[in-house]
Scaffold this motif. Structure first.
Motif, PDB file in Angstrom:
ATOM      1  N   ALA A  59       0.837  -1.203   0.000  1.00  0.00           N
ATOM      2  CA  ALA A  59       0.000   0.000   0.000  1.00  0.00           C
ATOM      3  C   ALA A  59       0.875   1.257   0.000  1.00  0.00           C
ATOM      4  N   ALA A  60       1.965   1.224   0.764  1.00  0.00           N
ATOM      5  CA  ALA A  60       2.870   2.373   0.810  1.00  0.00           C
ATOM      6  C   ALA A  60       3.529   2.592  -0.544  1.00  0.00           C
ATOM      7  N   GLU A  61       3.933   1.506  -1.186  1.00  0.00           N
ATOM      8  CA  GLU A  61       4.566   1.620  -2.501  1.00  0.00           C
ATOM      9  C   GLU A  61       3.570   2.160  -3.531  1.00  0.00           C
ATOM     10  N   ASP A  62       2.329   1.710  -3.446  1.00  0.00           N
ATOM     11  CA  ASP A  62       1.295   2.186  -4.350  1.00  0.00           C
ATOM     12  C   ASP A  62       1.039   3.676  -4.130  1.00  0.00           C
ATOM     13  N   ALA A  63       0.945   4.083  -2.869  1.00  0.00           N
ATOM     14  CA  ALA A  63       0.715   5.497  -2.554  1.00  0.00           C
ATOM     15  C   ALA A  63       1.870   6.362  -3.045  1.00  0.00           C
ATOM     16  N   LYS A  64       3.096   5.874  -2.838  1.00  0.00           N
ATOM     17  CA  LYS A  64       4.278   6.605  -3.300  1.00  0.00           C
ATOM     18  C   LYS A  64       4.221   6.762  -4.822  1.00  0.00           C
ATOM     19  N   GLU A  93       3.334  10.008  -9.685  1.00  0.00           N
ATOM     20  CA  GLU A  93       2.604  10.193 -10.931  1.00  0.00           C
ATOM     21  C   GLU A  93       1.913  11.562 -10.950  1.00  0.00           C
ATOM     22  N   ALA A  94       1.250  11.922  -9.860  1.00  0.00           N
ATOM     23  CA  ALA A  94       0.550  13.206  -9.787  1.00  0.00           C
ATOM     24  C   ALA A  94       1.535  14.376  -9.877  1.00  0.00           C
ATOM     25  N   THR A  95       2.664  14.242  -9.205  1.00  0.00           N
ATOM     26  CA  THR A  95       3.678  15.291  -9.255  1.00  0.00           C
ATOM     27  C   THR A  95       4.234  15.430 -10.665  1.00  0.00           C
ATOM     28  N   ASP A 103       4.737  18.490 -15.546  1.00  0.00           N
ATOM     29  CA  ASP A 103       5.051  18.050 -16.922  1.00  0.00           C
ATOM     30  C   ASP A 103       6.362  17.270 -16.987  1.00  0.00           C
ATOM     31  N   ASP A 104       6.633  16.494 -15.947  1.00  0.00           N
ATOM     32  CA  ASP A 104       7.827  15.648 -15.898  1.00  0.00           C
ATOM     33  C   ASP A 104       7.400  14.217 -16.257  1.00  0.00           C
ATOM     34  N   GLU A 105       7.523  13.891 -17.526  1.00  0.00           N
ATOM     35  CA  GLU A 105       7.071  12.584 -18.005  1.00  0.00           C
ATOM     36  C   GLU A 105       7.847  11.430 -17.356  1.00  0.00           C
ATOM     37  N   SER A 106       9.103  11.659 -17.060  1.00  0.00           N
ATOM     38  CA  SER A 106       9.933  10.632 -16.430  1.00  0.00           C
ATOM     39  C   SER A 106       9.411  10.295 -15.034  1.00  0.00           C
ATOM     40  N   LEU A 107       9.105  11.308 -14.254  1.00  0.00           N
ATOM     41  CA  LEU A 107       8.594  11.091 -12.900  1.00  0.00           C
ATOM     42  C   LEU A 107       7.209  10.445 -12.940  1.00  0.00           C
ATOM     43  N   GLU A 108       6.406  10.872 -13.885  1.00  0.00           N
ATOM     44  CA  GLU A 108       5.074  10.288 -14.050  1.00  0.00           C
ATOM     45  C   GLU A 108       5.183   8.798 -14.389  1.00  0.00           C
ATOM     46  N   ALA A 109       6.072   8.455 -15.296  1.00  0.00           N
ATOM     47  CA  ALA A 109       6.269   7.055 -15.676  1.00  0.00           C
ATOM     48  C   ALA A 109       6.816   6.242 -14.508  1.00  0.00           C
ATOM     49  N   GLU A 110       7.722   6.842 -13.743  1.00  0.00           N
ATOM     50  CA  GLU A 110       8.277   6.144 -12.580  1.00  0.00           C
ATOM     51  C   GLU A 110       7.169   5.849 -11.561  1.00  0.00           C
ATOM     52  N   GLY A 111       6.268   6.798 -11.380  1.00  0.00           N
ATOM     53  CA  GLY A 111       5.143   6.597 -10.470  1.00  0.00           C
ATOM     54  C   GLY A 111       4.232   5.473 -10.923  1.00  0.00           C
ATOM     55  N   THR A 150       2.532  -0.342 -10.617  1.00  0.00           N
ATOM     56  CA  THR A 150       2.475  -1.649 -11.272  1.00  0.00           C
ATOM     57  C   THR A 150       3.237  -2.685 -10.466  1.00  0.00           C
ATOM     58  N   LYS A 151       4.405  -2.297  -9.966  1.00  0.00           N
ATOM     59  CA  LYS A 151       5.207  -3.213  -9.158  1.00  0.00           C
ATOM     60  C   LYS A 151       4.433  -3.624  -7.901  1.00  0.00           C
ATOM     61  N   SER A 152       3.763  -2.674  -7.287  1.00  0.00           N
ATOM     62  CA  SER A 152       2.966  -2.957  -6.098  1.00  0.00           C
ATOM     63  C   SER A 152       1.823  -3.923  -6.433  1.00  0.00           C
TER      64      SER A 152
END
Length: 57
Positions: free
Chosen positions: A10-15, A20-22, A27-35, A40-42
């Motif tokens: 749940a913590a990983e999903d929230a993170k 993703e929201a940030t 407009d940081d596509e890299s951070l959005e994709a990382e989120g 997905t990993k969670s």
């Protein structure tokens, strides 16, 4: 699935959702994709734990 695993997932999903929201807000596509990747990993970890639990019973 143990309580610790559920909390960790749940913590990983929230993170991931926060990243993703940030990323969207800045407009940081890299951070959005990382989120999205963190989420997905969670989800995959949760699914794997559910499969293990199903075979225990």
């Amino acid at each position: 699935m143990g309580l610790g695993d559920k909390i960790s997932n749940a913590a990983e999903d929230a993170k991931g959702k926060i990243k993703e929201a940030t990323g969207k807000a800045t407009d940081d596509e890299s951070l959005e994709a990382e989120g999205k990747g963190d989420q997905t990993k969670s989800d995959l970890k949760s699914a794997g734990e559910n499969v293990k639990d199903a075979f225990k019973h």
